[in-house]
Design an enzyme around this catalytic site. Structure first.
Site, PDB file in Angstrom:
ATOM      1  N   HIS A   1       0.833  -1.207   0.000  1.00  0.00           N
ATOM      2  CA  HIS A   1       0.000   0.000   0.000  1.00  0.00           C
ATOM      3  C   HIS A   1       0.871   1.262   0.000  1.00  0.00           C
ATOM      4  CE1 HIS A   1      -3.703   2.272   1.174  1.00  0.00           C
ATOM      5  NE2 HIS A   1      -2.806   3.075   1.743  1.00  0.00           N
ATOM      6  N   GLU A   2       1.843   1.304   0.893  1.00  0.00           N
ATOM      7  CA  GLU A   2       2.694   2.494   1.012  1.00  0.00           C
ATOM      8  C   GLU A   2       3.668   2.625  -0.151  1.00  0.00           C
ATOM      9  OE1 GLU A   2       2.077   4.817   3.080  1.00  0.00           O
ATOM     10  OE2 GLU A   2       0.524   3.657   4.094  1.00  0.00           O
TER      11      GLU A   2
ATOM     12  N   HIS B   1       1.844   4.571  -2.716  1.00  0.00           N
ATOM     13  CA  HIS B   1       1.859   6.013  -2.432  1.00  0.00           C
ATOM     14  C   HIS B   1       3.216   6.624  -2.777  1.00  0.00           C
ATOM     15  CE1 HIS B   1      -2.055   6.335  -0.698  1.00  0.00           C
ATOM     16  NE2 HIS B   1      -1.802   5.589   0.362  1.00  0.00           N
TER      17      HIS B   1
END
Length: 516
Positions: A168-169, A172
Site C-alpha cells: 500500500h505504502e 503512495h
C-alpha cells in the site's frame, strides 16, 4: 474469549518496553546517548506504539518512480479511476454490511426468544444456521485475534497485514515521486499487536500540485492493494499447476491433522496421511467436495443402508425402545460403543426398531432411503436407518486401504477437528503441510489486502478516503461552486457520514464477535 496468556504477554511486553524507554530517557548517564541512538536509527517509542523510519530505500523508490514514466502515468490513472469508484462504492458496501449485521442481530434475538419459549429444536436450529450463514456471507467482518481468528493462525494474519501495508505504502511512494513530490523516507510501525507501514512525503510539495495529481497519489495505495488481491486470487487458482511437479490433486483429500479431542480419533479412526475418497456415497476429490458432502449430510435426513432379511434376523435381538428428550427413539444400551439403534419398515409397512452392531450392519452395503431402493438388488432386503439424536449422523468415511471409519456425531465436529488438503505429495520426503501453509497464507493475503483497499477507500476522517474525497471535490466542484466554504461543508458532511457508517460497522461487528 481472548486467551489470557496472549493478553499477559502483550501488555507485559509493552509495559517492559515503555518502562525501559522511560528509565533510559530519565537517566543522567544514558539520556543523551540513548536519544542519539534512537534518532540515528529512526526509532520512536510511545505507549503501545513503536515506529521506525529510514532513508535507506529512498534510492530504490526514486528508481521505481522515474522508470518508464509513460507507463506509470497510465498505471496511476487507472488507479485514480479505481480509487474514486471504490470511494463511492464503499458507501453501498458498508450500508449493506450494516443491514446484514442488524439482520443477524434480529435473527439471534428471535432465536433466543424462541429457545426460551421452548420452540421445537429443529426450527431453532434452522433459524440459527440461517442467521450464521447470513453473517458468514458478509464481505467485511471484524477480526479479533483469539475469538474469530485462531491463535495458531496469527502468524499468517500479521504477515499478510504487514505485506499488504508495505505494498500500500509503496504505491503512495512511487506515485508521489512520479508527481515530483519529495520523498523523505519509508517506515514500519507496530501498534499494540498490529504491524503497518508508512511513507514520509514533503507536505508542501503535496499541497502545491493539482488535485488530479493528488488523486493519483492518494488512490495509489488502495489500487496496489486491489492488484495484490487479484494476484493472490490468480496464484490460488494456479496453485495446483504451480505445485504439479511435486503434488497432485483430484483423487481425494489428505488428512494433515486430527485434533486431540476429535471424535475421529481411535484405532479405526482417521490418521495423518490417510486419503479420504468418500463420505457416505458422496465422492470426495478435493476440499470443496469434502465441505459440500458434509453440508449435504448435515442438512439432509440420515441416509440408510440395505440389509438382507436373513442378516437382519441373525444380527438383531429383542430390544426395548424408548423416546429420547428430542423425540428420537433409542433401543440400545447408552454405553455401547459398537451398537446403534436402527429403524426400518417391515413388509406390512410397520415401523420397527432394532439394535445392531453398526459395522456389521452397514459394511459392504449400498445406501438407501426406502425399502424400494433395496429391492433392486434383492427382493428380501430392508432399508435400515440409524435412529439417532436430531443433529447426530452416522457417517461412513472411506479411506482406503484402511477399513472404513464409522463416525457417529455432529458433522460439524468432523469438519472442525480434522484438517485436510487437496494436495497429495508425489514423493515421501515432501511435507504434507507445505501446500496448506502456502494456500492459507495466500487466502489471508487476498482477504486482508482487499479489506485494506475497501476500508481505506471509505471517506472517513484519518483514512485515505478523506484525502481522495477532498482532492476529488477540488477537481470537480471548484469550477461549479465558487465558494470554497460550501465545498468544504459538502466534504465535511460526506466525511461525517462515512465515519459514522464505518464506526457503526466496527462497533456492531465487535459486538457480534465478542458477545455471541
Amino acid at each position: 474469549m481472548i486467551p489470557v496468556s496472549l493478553v499477559v504477554v502483550v501488555v507485559g511486553g509493552w509495559t517492559a518496553v515503555y518502562l525501559t524507554d522511560l528509565v533510559l530517557k530519565s537517566s543522567v548517564y544514558f539520556k543523551h546517548s540513548y536519544e542519539d541512538w534512537l534518532e540515528n536509527n529512526g526509532l520512536s517509542i510511545s505507549p503501545f506504539h513503536i515506529r521506525w523510519q529510514t532513508a535507506v530505500f529512498n534510492r530504490a523508490f526514486y528508481s521505481w518512480g522515474r522508470r518508464k514514466a509513460r507507463m506509470l502515468y497510465q498505471w496511476f490513472n487507472f488507479g485514480m479511476v479505481f480509487g474514486v469508484i471504490a470511494m463511492f462504492s464503499s458507501f453501498f458496501l458498508l450500508g449493506k454490511t450494516l443491514i446484514q449485521t442488524l439482520g443477524q442481530m434480529m435473527a439471534d434475538s428471535s432465536y433466543s426468544s424462541s429457545s426460551s419459549s421452548s420452540s421445537h429444536s429443529s426450527s431453532s436450529s434452522s433459524s440459527s444456521s440461517s442467521s450464521s450463514s447470513l453473517y458468514n456471507e458478509q464481505v467485511l467482518q471484524v477480526v479479533v485475534p483469539g475469538i474469530n481468528l485462531p491463535v495458531n493462525q496469527l502468524t499468517y494474519f500479521f504477515a499478510a497485514v504487514l505485506i499488504s501495508g508495505v505494498v500500500h505504502e509503496i504505491g503512495h511512494g512511487i506515485a508521489a515521486i512520479r508527481e515530483q513530490v519529495r520523498f523523505n523516507g519509508f517506515g514500519i510501525f507496530l501498534f499494540i499487536i498490529y504491524p503497518g507501514a508508512f511513507v514520509d512525503l514533503f507536505t508542501t510539495h503535496l499541497q502545491l500540485i493539482s488535485p488530479v495529481q493528488q488523486l493519483r497519489i492518494f488512490c495509489a495505495g488502495i489500487w496496489h492493494n486491489f492488484i495484490l488481491a487479484l494476484l493472490g486470487i490468480l496464484a490460488l487458482i494456479l496453485l495446483p499447476v504451480i505445485l504439479l511437479p511435486f503434488y497432485y490433486t483430484g483423487v481425494g483429500v489428505l488428512i494433515t491433522e486430527v485434533a486431540e479431542d476429535s471424535p475421529a480419533i481411535g484405532p479405526r479412526g482417521l490418521f495423518v496421511g490417510d486419503l479420504v475418497t468418500h463420505l457416505q456415497d458422496c465422492p470426495v476429490t478435493n476440499v470443496q467436495d469434502w465441505n459440500e458432502c458434509l453440508d449435504t449430510i448435515t442438512y439432509e435426513p440420515q441416509i440408510g443402508y440395505c440389509i438382507s432379511a436373513s442378516t437382519l434376523q441373525q444380527l438383531s435381538f429383542p430390544v426395548r425402545a424408548y423416546k429420547r428428550l428430542d423425540g428420537s427413539t433409542e433401543c440400545c444400551n447408552n454405553h455401547s460403543l459398537t451398537d446403534v439403534c436402527f429403524s426400518y419398515r417391515n413388509n406390512f409397512n410397520k415401523r420397527l426398531h432394532t439394535c445392531l452392531p453398526a459395522r456389521k450392519a452397514v459394511e459392504a452395503t449400498q445406501v438407501c432411503r426406502t425399502n424400494k431402493d433395496c429391492k433392486k438388488s434383492s427382493s428380501s432386503s430392508f432399508c435400515i436407518i440409524p435412529s439417532l439424536e436430531t443433529h447426530t449422523r452416522l457417517i461412513k468415511v472411506k479411506h482406503p486401504p484402511q477399513i472404513d471409519m464409522l463416525y457417529v456425531g455432529h458433522p460439524l465436529h468432523l469438519h472442525y477437528t480434522v484438517s485436510i488438503t487437496s494436495f497429495i505429495p508425489r514423493f515421501k520426503f515432501l511435507s504434507i503441510d507445505l501446500p496448506v501453509v502456502v494456500e492459507t497464507f495466500v487466502k489471508y493475503l487476498i482477504s486482508l489486502s482487499g479489506a485494506l483497499a475497501i476500508v481505506n477507500a471509505v471517506p472517513c476522517f484519518a483514512l485515505d478516503g478523506q484525502w481522495i474525497l477532498n482532492s476529488f471535490l477540488d477537481a470537480t466542484l471548484t469550477s461549479v461552486i465558487g465558494d470554497n466554504d460550501v465545498k468544504d461543508l459538502i466534504g465535511f458532511f460526506i466525511l461525517l457520514g462515512g465515519s459514522i457508517l464505518l464506526a457503526a460497522n466496527v462497533a456492531l461487528g465487535l459486538w457480534m464477535v465478542t458477545a455471541r
